[in-house]
Design a protein around this motif. Structure first.
Motif, PDB file in Angstrom:
ATOM      1  N   ASP A  26       0.829  -1.211   0.000  1.00 45.91           N
ATOM      2  CA  ASP A  26       0.000   0.000   0.000  1.00 45.91           C
ATOM      3  C   ASP A  26       0.861   1.258   0.000  1.00 45.91           C
ATOM      4  O   ASP A  26       0.597   2.212  -0.744  1.00 45.91           O
ATOM      5  N   VAL A  27       1.877   1.260   0.824  1.00 47.25           N
ATOM      6  CA  VAL A  27       2.762   2.427   0.904  1.00 47.25           C
ATOM      7  C   VAL A  27       3.513   2.614  -0.409  1.00 47.25           C
ATOM      8  O   VAL A  27       3.688   3.745  -0.875  1.00 47.25           O
ATOM      9  N   GLN A  28       3.951   1.535  -1.032  1.00 46.01           N
ATOM     10  CA  GLN A  28       4.630   1.629  -2.324  1.00 46.01           C
ATOM     11  C   GLN A  28       3.700   2.237  -3.372  1.00 46.01           C
ATOM     12  O   GLN A  28       4.120   3.062  -4.184  1.00 46.01           O
ATOM     13  N   GLN A  29       2.436   1.836  -3.351  1.00 49.35           N
ATOM     14  CA  GLN A  29       1.456   2.385  -4.298  1.00 49.35           C
ATOM     15  C   GLN A  29       1.241   3.876  -4.037  1.00 49.35           C
ATOM     16  O   GLN A  29       1.180   4.676  -4.973  1.00 49.35           O
ATOM     17  N   GLN A  30       1.144   4.248  -2.769  1.00 49.73           N
ATOM     18  CA  GLN A  30       0.978   5.660  -2.425  1.00 49.73           C
ATOM     19  C   GLN A  30       2.192   6.472  -2.873  1.00 49.73           C
ATOM     20  O   GLN A  30       2.052   7.585  -3.389  1.00 49.73           O
ATOM     21  N   LEU A  31       3.368   5.908  -2.676  1.00 50.07           N
ATOM     22  CA  LEU A  31       4.596   6.582  -3.083  1.00 50.07           C
ATOM     23  C   LEU A  31       4.627   6.766  -4.598  1.00 50.07           C
ATOM     24  O   LEU A  31       4.980   7.841  -5.095  1.00 50.07           O
ATOM     25  N   SER A  32       4.244   5.757  -5.322  1.00 48.46           N
ATOM     26  CA  SER A  32       4.211   5.842  -6.775  1.00 48.46           C
ATOM     27  C   SER A  32       3.221   6.922  -7.228  1.00 48.46           C
ATOM     28  O   SER A  32       3.533   7.731  -8.119  1.00 48.46           O
ATOM     29  N   SER A  33       2.067   6.953  -6.609  1.00 45.17           N
ATOM     30  CA  SER A  33       1.063   7.969  -6.945  1.00 45.17           C
ATOM     31  C   SER A  33       1.583   9.369  -6.618  1.00 45.17           C
ATOM     32  O   SER A  33       1.387  10.312  -7.395  1.00 45.17           O
ATOM     33  N   ALA A  34       2.253   9.494  -5.480  1.00 44.46           N
ATOM     34  CA  ALA A  34       2.799  10.791  -5.086  1.00 44.46           C
ATOM     35  C   ALA A  34       3.869  11.251  -6.071  1.00 44.46           C
ATOM     36  O   ALA A  34       3.930  12.436  -6.435  1.00 44.46           O
ATOM     37  N   ARG A  35       4.703  10.332  -6.533  1.00 44.59           N
ATOM     38  CA  ARG A  35       5.743  10.690  -7.508  1.00 44.59           C
ATOM     39  C   ARG A  35       5.123  11.153  -8.822  1.00 44.59           C
ATOM     40  O   ARG A  35       5.591  12.118  -9.433  1.00 44.59           O
ATOM     41  N   GLU A  36       4.081  10.481  -9.262  1.00 43.18           N
ATOM     42  CA  GLU A  36       3.395  10.895 -10.488  1.00 43.18           C
ATOM     43  C   GLU A  36       2.785  12.281 -10.327  1.00 43.18           C
ATOM     44  O   GLU A  36       2.858  13.110 -11.235  1.00 43.18           O
ATOM     45  N   GLU A  37       2.185  12.521  -9.167  1.00 40.08           N
ATOM     46  CA  GLU A  37       1.592  13.829  -8.909  1.00 40.08           C
ATOM     47  C   GLU A  37       2.665  14.917  -8.870  1.00 40.08           C
ATOM     48  O   GLU A  37       2.465  16.015  -9.392  1.00 40.08           O
ATOM     49  N   ILE A  38       3.808  14.607  -8.279  1.00 40.16           N
ATOM     50  CA  ILE A  38       4.910  15.571  -8.233  1.00 40.16           C
ATOM     51  C   ILE A  38       5.369  15.914  -9.648  1.00 40.16           C
ATOM     52  O   ILE A  38       5.581  17.086  -9.970  1.00 40.16           O
ATOM     53  N   LYS A  39       5.506  14.908 -10.500  1.00 39.07           N
ATOM     54  CA  LYS A  39       5.911  15.162 -11.890  1.00 39.07           C
ATOM     55  C   LYS A  39       4.897  16.059 -12.597  1.00 39.07           C
ATOM     56  O   LYS A  39       5.262  16.984 -13.309  1.00 39.07           O
ATOM     57  N   LEU A  40       3.618  15.761 -12.383  1.00 38.17           N
ATOM     58  CA  LEU A  40       2.568  16.569 -12.997  1.00 38.17           C
ATOM     59  C   LEU A  40       2.637  18.012 -12.499  1.00 38.17           C
ATOM     60  O   LEU A  40       2.569  18.959 -13.286  1.00 38.17           O
ATOM     61  N   LEU A  41       2.795  18.176 -11.186  1.00 37.00           N
ATOM     62  CA  LEU A  41       2.859  19.519 -10.615  1.00 37.00           C
ATOM     63  C   LEU A  41       4.106  20.269 -11.074  1.00 37.00           C
ATOM     64  O   LEU A  41       4.046  21.477 -11.319  1.00 37.00           O
ATOM     65  N   GLU A  42       5.232  19.566 -11.217  1.00 35.85           N
ATOM     66  CA  GLU A  42       6.440  20.209 -11.721  1.00 35.85           C
ATOM     67  C   GLU A  42       6.248  20.678 -13.158  1.00 35.85           C
ATOM     68  O   GLU A  42       6.693  21.770 -13.520  1.00 35.85           O
ATOM     69  N   THR A  43       5.575  19.873 -13.960  1.00 36.79           N
ATOM     70  CA  THR A  43       5.287  20.264 -15.339  1.00 36.79           C
ATOM     71  C   THR A  43       4.394  21.507 -15.369  1.00 36.79           C
ATOM     72  O   THR A  43       4.647  22.449 -16.128  1.00 36.79           O
ATOM     73  N   GLN A  44       3.372  21.499 -14.527  1.00 37.59           N
ATOM     74  CA  GLN A  44       2.476  22.656 -14.467  1.00 37.59           C
ATOM     75  C   GLN A  44       3.225  23.895 -13.991  1.00 37.59           C
ATOM     76  O   GLN A  44       3.000  24.998 -14.500  1.00 37.59           O
ATOM     77  N   LEU A  45       4.117  23.720 -13.027  1.00 37.52           N
ATOM     78  CA  LEU A  45       4.904  24.842 -12.523  1.00 37.52           C
ATOM     79  C   LEU A  45       5.795  25.414 -13.620  1.00 37.52           C
ATOM     80  O   LEU A  45       5.889  26.639 -13.776  1.00 37.52           O
ATOM     81  N   ASP A  46       6.434  24.543 -14.396  1.00 39.04           N
ATOM     82  CA  ASP A  46       7.263  25.002 -15.506  1.00 39.04           C
ATOM     83  C   ASP A  46       6.442  25.787 -16.530  1.00 39.04           C
ATOM     84  O   ASP A  46       6.882  26.827 -17.032  1.00 39.04           O
ATOM     85  N   GLU A  47       5.233  25.290 -16.807  1.00 36.74           N
ATOM     86  CA  GLU A  47       4.354  25.995 -17.748  1.00 36.74           C
ATOM     87  C   GLU A  47       3.966  27.364 -17.210  1.00 36.74           C
ATOM     88  O   GLU A  47       3.958  28.357 -17.942  1.00 36.74           O
ATOM     89  N   LYS A  48       3.647  27.431 -15.924  1.00 38.41           N
ATOM     90  CA  LYS A  48       3.276  28.715 -15.307  1.00 38.41           C
ATOM     91  C   LYS A  48       4.463  29.680 -15.308  1.00 38.41           C
ATOM     92  O   LYS A  48       4.289  30.873 -15.553  1.00 38.41           O
ATOM     93  N   ASP A  49       5.670  29.168 -15.039  1.00 39.35           N
ATOM     94  CA  ASP A  49       6.857  30.020 -15.079  1.00 39.35           C
ATOM     95  C   ASP A  49       7.054  30.600 -16.474  1.00 39.35           C
ATOM     96  O   ASP A  49       7.373  31.785 -16.628  1.00 39.35           O
ATOM     97  N   GLN A  50       6.853  29.775 -17.488  1.00 38.17           N
ATOM     98  CA  GLN A  50       6.987  30.246 -18.863  1.00 38.17           C
ATOM     99  C   GLN A  50       5.931  31.304 -19.176  1.00 38.17           C
ATOM    100  O   GLN A  50       6.224  32.301 -19.840  1.00 38.17           O
ATOM    101  N   GLN A  51       4.713  31.087 -18.708  1.00 33.31           N
ATOM    102  CA  GLN A  51       3.653  32.082 -18.926  1.00 33.31           C
ATOM    103  C   GLN A  51       4.013  33.407 -18.258  1.00 33.31           C
ATOM    104  O   GLN A  51       3.801  34.478 -18.839  1.00 33.31           O
TER     105      GLN A  51
END
Length: 98
Positions: A26-51
């Motif tokens: 369960d913890v491994q699954q949560q960690l994997s989900s958190a990593r995916e969310e972090i990647k998504l948020l980093e991508t969104q942050l990069d897009e916002k910085d560019q804007q």
């Protein structure tokens, strides 16, 4: 220690181990989900910085245009500055092409 007692003890250890492995999965699954969310948020942050950079550039251009339109005495200086910026941009473009 009698065999029954040992078997019960082993059964308890096995049950605890299964629970632990289940929690670990369960913890491994949560960690994997958190990593995916972090990647998504980093991508969104990069897009916002560019804007933000684009908006800042637009704001600078508007200020330059307003200054040129508002005060003809400064227009020569501003034209020179614009030409300088254009040369810098051309250099950047040429560098990126190489």
């Amino acid at each position: 220690m009698p065999k029954e007692s040992q078997l019960q003890h082993l059964q308890q250890i096995e049950d605890k181990l299964r629970k632990l492995l289940s929690r670990y999965a369960d913890v491994q699954q949560q960690l994997s989900s958190a990593r995916e969310e972090i990647k998504l948020l980093e991508t969104q942050l990069d897009e916002k910085d560019q804007q933000i950079k684009n908006f800042q550039n637009q704001e600078n251009i508007v200020k330059i245009v307003d200054t040129i339109a508002g005060n003809p005495a400064n227009s020569t200086e501003l034209k020179l500055k614009l030409n300088e910026y254009i040369r810098e941009i051309d250099k950047c473009i040429a560098y990126l092409r190489d």
